[in-house]
Design a protein around this motif. Structure first.
Motif, PDB file in Angstrom:
ATOM      1  N   LYS A 415       0.823  -1.203   0.000  1.00 53.71           N
ATOM      2  CA  LYS A 415       0.000   0.000   0.000  1.00 53.71           C
ATOM      3  C   LYS A 415       0.862   1.261   0.000  1.00 53.71           C
ATOM      4  O   LYS A 415       0.648   2.186  -0.808  1.00 53.71           O
ATOM      5  N   THR A 458      -4.214  -9.599 -10.090  1.00 54.30           N
ATOM      6  CA  THR A 458      -4.789 -10.505  -9.090  1.00 54.30           C
ATOM      7  C   THR A 458      -4.221 -11.896  -9.256  1.00 54.30           C
ATOM      8  O   THR A 458      -3.925 -12.352 -10.371  1.00 54.30           O
ATOM      9  N   THR A 534     -10.846 -12.258  -4.941  1.00 52.61           N
ATOM     10  CA  THR A 534     -10.294 -10.940  -4.604  1.00 52.61           C
ATOM     11  C   THR A 534     -11.116 -10.270  -3.518  1.00 52.61           C
ATOM     12  O   THR A 534     -10.587  -9.675  -2.567  1.00 52.61           O
ATOM     13  N   GLN A 535     -12.452 -10.363  -3.621  1.00 51.63           N
ATOM     14  CA  GLN A 535     -13.320  -9.756  -2.609  1.00 51.63           C
ATOM     15  C   GLN A 535     -13.114 -10.424  -1.244  1.00 51.63           C
ATOM     16  O   GLN A 535     -13.093  -9.750  -0.203  1.00 51.63           O
ATOM     17  N   GLU A 538      -9.930  -9.118   0.306  1.00 49.24           N
ATOM     18  CA  GLU A 538     -10.080  -7.754   0.812  1.00 49.24           C
ATOM     19  C   GLU A 538     -10.835  -7.732   2.143  1.00 49.24           C
ATOM     20  O   GLU A 538     -10.527  -6.956   3.045  1.00 49.24           O
ATOM     21  N   LYS A 541      -8.560  -9.233   4.935  1.00 55.18           N
ATOM     22  CA  LYS A 541      -7.246  -8.607   5.118  1.00 55.18           C
ATOM     23  C   LYS A 541      -7.109  -7.911   6.468  1.00 55.18           C
ATOM     24  O   LYS A 541      -6.082  -8.073   7.150  1.00 55.18           O
TER      25      LYS A 541
END
Length: 664
Positions: A415, A458, A534-535, A538, A541
């Motif tokens: 990030k 991804t 991916t969702q 997230e 995480k």
């Protein structure tokens, strides 16, 4: 005269028998002398020879007496024991040292000079020097273990030496250390052997490492006086460096103050670099080993100044030691590295370096910058503030991250890095708006985009391989059953079972429907699974981050507990040792000596067994068809064939999926 005439008086030419004597006969007569028969009457000749016989009989008696005396002397010589041969190695000389003689010398001197401990120690040094008269070719003992020659001293001798050094006291031991250093150099300059001095200096450095750096100025002056005589200079460096065996800070200071100033001298360069290598390898994993920020910068500047004045191989080794040095610094850092990052960025040259232009020295600096970002996330904000002042250095750092992404990406926080790269990309975009486009800016902009692509891509779940292995298993079982029935499915066990149940026709229709539905479901999963994956990542995480932070706190607390326990053990160890020595004197030394002997024996036999096994495998097993080259070729061929079959089957599987997906 009787005839009344004058006669000529001269030498007669005739002999007694009437023959005329020639000149040759006269010469022979003079040469050989007169014969006994011509002078002595025949009757007396026998008596004359009889006297000679008596003399000849007496003569052998005298000779016999002499021979007897010689034989007695020879027997006496043979009866004496043969003198022992002098040892040829230092180990041999140390093994035959008489512990009783050494103890007697120490006791005598203590009684005679009770208030003069230096006299005791000097007498001990004289005794050791006289008993170890072995020429040393390598004064640094580079082919032996770190504690050599002290490791070769018998335990009884070593105990006596340790006791007398302790009895002398620390202050006297310090003074004796300095005196012995001077004596070492002076005696070597006079051609004397100084192995006793070496042993005592090594023992003192083991017990009191700080002695090696207490008198830095005197030691440096002594080194300068003899640096033009390499055997003496190397012996002094070896003595200075003995404190670093047990104490990293002492060894590092000795290296910086006493070794480093002569690193450019040809006779010393290799040993100076080698000592630093051994020092870092020995202490790099110890908890007590720490490097400050100032020490790191000092080492970086030193390598920068010295690397071009050394031979290429030594320069490369010195840069490797710098890499080890920076690893020690970052492993013990307190995670506040903004100042370190700022200073390191300014030490990079103001030019874009990548590929071959990034030499090993600057590669270490860039690796230091990566470590700063990895360990302290606030370094990213510091980096952003330096974009305009250090644009070329930033480009070098970005290129390094991109080139080593597989290794670096595991350390960095994505990030923060993404924000940094985006901001730098904006800076590049502003620079590219002008008419003149800097080639470095163009390359850096491309590198930034490449890094962003790497971070945003991804990771797809391996549905293809999962489905592949499931279908392979099912198809394998059915294929085996049909193959046993000669390739006729209705006659196979599976077909007959379905026929007996009356569902063969329906099962075939259901199987086709299942294949069709599965194929369409597989295609749907292949398209939508990455999105849901991916969702899920997230959503999970934050919880993963919380778990990681909790684990970090737990590890830190455990480390604190370990440190407290360790300090308690260190504090109480001398008390326990003193108690054991009080009730069982010498027990600890005996246990240590037996342990060391056991370790050496295990090490020796392990090495021998390893060598034997390696030689056996090399000469008896891995030969012919089992040779490494042949096995490698066969393995590579098998991998290539397997890869080809898997690829072909995968394409066939994809075709079957599309075919079955079209069945209504």
């Amino acid at each position: 005269m009787s005839s009344g005439q004058w006669e000529v008086v001269g030498k007669s030419k005739k002999s007694q028998n009437g023959k005329v004597k020639t000149k040759e006969d006269e010469k022979k007569a003079v040469k050989n002398g007169p014969k006994l028969e011509d002078v002595v009457p025949h009757s007396q000749i026998k008596s004359f020879y009889s006297g000679m016989e008596i003399d000849e009989e007496r003569k052998p008696a005298k000779d016999k007496k002499k021979e007897g005396d010689k034989k007695k002397k020879q027997d006496k010589k043979n009866a004496e024991p043969p003198k022992p041969k002098p040892p040829k190695t230092l180990e041999g000389a140390l093994e035959i040292l008489d512990a009783a003689e050494l103890a007697n010398i120490i006791t005598t001197n203590k009684l005679r000079f009770s208030n003069a401990p230096l006299v005791w120690l000097k007498e001990v040094a004289t005794f050791l020097n006289s008993k170890t008269q072995i020429e040393i070719e390598d004064p640094t003992f580079s082919n032996y273990d770190t504690l050599y020659p002290l490791s070769a001293v018998p335990d009884e001798i070593r105990s006596s030496l340790t006791a007398v050094l302790q009895d002398a006291g620390k202050a006297n031991a310090q003074l004796f250390f300095d005196v012995t250093l001077t004596a070492l150099a002076n005696d070597m300059s006079r051609g004397q052997l100084v192995n006793g001095h070496r042993l005592l200096l090594q023992m003192l450095a083991q017990d009191y490492p700080e002695f090696c750096i207490t008198s830095i100025q005197k030691s440096a002056s002594l080194r300068n006086s003899y640096q033009n005589r390499p055997p003496i200079g190397l012996s002094l460096l070896w003595a200075f460096g003995q404190g670093g065996i047990n104490n990293f800070n002492v060894g590092l200071k000795a290296w910086q103050e006493l070794f480093l100033p002569i690193i450019e001298l040809k006779n010393y360069s290799k040993y100076v670099v080698g000592y630093l290598c051994n020092l870092l390898d020995t202490h790099s994993n110890m908890d007590s080993t720490k490097v400050s920020q100032d020490q790191l910068f000092a080492m970086i500047d030193m390598v920068q100044n010295k690397r071009n004045s050394l031979p290429k191989d030594l320069s490369s080794d010195l840069i490797k030691q710098l890499s080890k040095y920076k690893d020690i610094y970052f492993s013990k850092s307190n995670n506040k590295l903004q100042v370190t990052f700022n200073q390191l960025m300014k030490k990079l040259p103001n030019q874009y370096m990548s590929g071959p232009t990034l030499d090993p020295y600057h590669r270490v600096l860039v690796a230091c910058l990566v470590d700063c970002i990895a360990r302290d996330d606030s370094c990213n904000s510091t980096w952003r503030q330096l974009f305009h002042r250090c644009s070329k250095q930033s480009a070098t750092l970005l290129d390094y991250i991109d080139s080593n992404w597989a290794e670096v990406s595991m350390k960095l926080k994505k990030k923060s890095l993404k924000q940094t790269v985006l901001q730098y990309k904006d800076v590049c975009g502003e620079a590219l708006k002008g008419k003149k486009k800097d080639e470095t800016v163009v390359k850096t902009n491309k590198i930034c985009q490449d890094i962003l692509d790497r971070m945003t891509s991804t990771r797809r779940f391996p549905w293809i391989w999962a489905s592949f292995f499931v279908l392979i298993g099912i198809a394998g079982l059915v294929a085996y059953d049909v193959n046993k029935a000669g390739g006729n499915f209705p006659k196979s066990t599976t077909g007959r079972l379905l026929n007996d149940l009356g569902v063969l026709e329906h099962s075939q229709r259901a199987w086709q429907k299942t294949l069709s539905t599965s194929a369409r479901g597989y295609l749907w999963l292949e398209t939508n699974a990455p999105i849901y994956y991916t969702q899920t990542v997230e959503i999970c995480k934050p919880y993963a981050t919380l778990s990681r932070d909790f684990a970090f706190v737990a590890v830190k607390k455990a480390g604190t507990l370990y440190s407290n326990a360790r300090e308690y053990v260190v504090e109480k160890t001398p008390v326990v040792v003193a108690t054991i020595e009080q009730y069982a004197p010498g027990l600890i030394d005996n246990v240590q000596s037996y342990t060391a002997s056991g370790v050496e024996v295990v090490k020796k036999y392990s090495n021998d067994y390893y060598q034997f096994t390696a030689e056996y495998l090399k000469t008896k097993v891995f030969i012919g068809e089992w040779a490494p080259e042949i096995l490698q070729n066969k393995t590579q061929s098998a991998l290539n064939v397997t890869r080809s079959h898997v690829s072909s089957y995968f394409h066939w599987f994809r075709e079957q999926v599309h075919i079955y997906s079209k069945i209504p």
